[in-house]
Design a protein around this motif. Structure first.
Motif, PDB file in Angstrom:
ATOM      1  N   GLU A 151       1.746  -2.378 -12.191  1.00  0.00           N
ATOM      2  CA  GLU A 151       0.622  -3.016 -11.499  1.00  0.00           C
ATOM      3  C   GLU A 151       0.854  -4.489 -11.185  1.00  0.00           C
ATOM      4  O   GLU A 151      -0.036  -5.324 -11.344  1.00  0.00           O
ATOM      5  CB  GLU A 151      -0.672  -2.815 -12.283  1.00  0.00           C
ATOM      6  N   VAL A 181      -1.741  -1.256  -0.958  1.00  0.00           N
ATOM      7  CA  VAL A 181      -1.456  -2.442  -1.772  1.00  0.00           C
ATOM      8  C   VAL A 181      -2.174  -3.637  -1.155  1.00  0.00           C
ATOM      9  O   VAL A 181      -2.367  -3.699   0.055  1.00  0.00           O
ATOM     10  CB  VAL A 181       0.059  -2.729  -1.894  1.00  0.00           C
ATOM     11  N   PRO A 182      -2.575  -4.595  -1.992  1.00  0.00           N
ATOM     12  CA  PRO A 182      -3.285  -5.759  -1.464  1.00  0.00           C
ATOM     13  C   PRO A 182      -2.382  -6.596  -0.546  1.00  0.00           C
ATOM     14  O   PRO A 182      -1.164  -6.629  -0.724  1.00  0.00           O
ATOM     15  CB  PRO A 182      -3.651  -6.566  -2.703  1.00  0.00           C
ATOM     16  N   SER A 191       1.352  -8.445  -1.112  1.00  0.00           N
ATOM     17  CA  SER A 191       2.128  -7.705  -2.109  1.00  0.00           C
ATOM     18  C   SER A 191       3.380  -7.062  -1.520  1.00  0.00           C
ATOM     19  O   SER A 191       4.025  -6.263  -2.184  1.00  0.00           O
ATOM     20  CB  SER A 191       1.263  -6.605  -2.745  1.00  0.00           C
ATOM     21  N   ASP A 207       5.341  -1.295  -8.985  1.00  0.00           N
ATOM     22  CA  ASP A 207       4.172  -2.142  -9.159  1.00  0.00           C
ATOM     23  C   ASP A 207       2.889  -1.382  -8.839  1.00  0.00           C
ATOM     24  O   ASP A 207       1.796  -1.943  -8.926  1.00  0.00           O
ATOM     25  CB  ASP A 207       4.288  -3.391  -8.267  1.00  0.00           C
ATOM     26  N   ARG A 235      -0.267  -0.080  -7.353  1.00  0.00           N
ATOM     27  CA  ARG A 235      -1.192  -0.671  -6.383  1.00  0.00           C
ATOM     28  C   ARG A 235      -1.393  -2.163  -6.609  1.00  0.00           C
ATOM     29  O   ARG A 235      -2.281  -2.769  -6.027  1.00  0.00           O
ATOM     30  CB  ARG A 235      -2.517   0.060  -6.407  1.00  0.00           C
ATOM     31  N   CYS A 236      -0.595  -2.735  -7.503  1.00  0.00           N
ATOM     32  CA  CYS A 236      -0.621  -4.185  -7.761  1.00  0.00           C
ATOM     33  C   CYS A 236      -1.992  -4.675  -8.212  1.00  0.00           C
ATOM     34  O   CYS A 236      -2.421  -5.772  -7.854  1.00  0.00           O
ATOM     35  CB  CYS A 236      -0.148  -4.955  -6.530  1.00  0.00           C
ATOM     36  N   SER A 237      -2.673  -3.875  -9.018  1.00  0.00           N
ATOM     37  CA  SER A 237      -4.020  -4.227  -9.463  1.00  0.00           C
ATOM     38  C   SER A 237      -4.028  -5.336 -10.517  1.00  0.00           C
ATOM     39  O   SER A 237      -5.067  -5.929 -10.780  1.00  0.00           O
ATOM     40  CB  SER A 237      -4.717  -2.993 -10.047  1.00  0.00           C
ATOM     41  N   GLY A 238      -2.866  -5.564 -11.152  1.00  0.00           N
ATOM     42  CA  GLY A 238      -2.815  -6.545 -12.227  1.00  0.00           C
ATOM     43  C   GLY A 238      -3.308  -5.996 -13.545  1.00  0.00           C
ATOM     44  O   GLY A 238      -3.384  -6.712 -14.534  1.00  0.00           O
ATOM     45  N   LYS A 239      -3.652  -4.695 -13.587  1.00  0.00           N
ATOM     46  CA  LYS A 239      -4.204  -4.088 -14.797  1.00  0.00           C
ATOM     47  C   LYS A 239      -3.441  -2.821 -15.179  1.00  0.00           C
ATOM     48  O   LYS A 239      -3.945  -1.708 -15.026  1.00  0.00           O
ATOM     49  CB  LYS A 239      -5.679  -3.736 -14.572  1.00  0.00           C
TER      50      LYS A 239
END
Length: 137
Positions: free
Chosen positions: A10, A46-47, A50, A70, A72-76
């Motif tokens: 992520e 993806v945002p 990214s 990574d 969806r690159c949510s950071g979580k």
């Protein structure tokens, strides 16, 4: 038939690859970024910003392969309900690997002697991936 773990970091896949290179001597066999895909990512996958993140990677750790991205690159990242097991050559290697994995992570079961191994312990690394480190009896 081969089953290989696939981990979604992520947004921290490249950092994880560098960490596993340091801890295990992992070799990056393949790494592709979203921007290098021959097909565009579906809208909203993806945002924005990214594009340089990891779409897919393959890491060789010992005789095994761990794949990841990574996501969806949510950071979580959320690594629940499983652990990766690493069989160390000897107690010294187990001690070194366990200390490195738990640095910035969390010890779940201290490394020590058990009825089934001269060294066994469990730790979550700095990315939240749970590891079992064992010296086979």
């Amino acid at each position: 038939m081969t089953i290989q773990p696939y981990l979604f970091f992520e947004g921290r896949a490249e950092e994880a690859a560098a960490f596993y290179q340091k801890v295990f001597g992992a070799k990056i066999e393949m790494l592709m970024r979203y921007k290098d895909s021959p097909d565009p990512c579906p809208e909203g996958m993806v945002p924005p910003g990214s594009e340089g993140k990891v779409m897919h990677m393959s890491l060789k750790i010992g005789d095994g392969v761990v794949m990841g991205s990574d996501g969806r690159c949510s950071g979580k990242p959320d690594f629940q309900g499983f652990a990766l097991s690493y069989a160390a050559r000897d107690a010294e290697e187990a001690d070194r690997v366990f200390a490195a994995l738990s640095d910035g992570g969390a010890v779940q079961m201290p490394l020590g002697k058990t009825f089934f191994s001269p060294r066994f312990g469990m730790a979550a690394d700095r990315f939240g991936v749970s590891w079992m480190v064992i010296v086979p009896a």
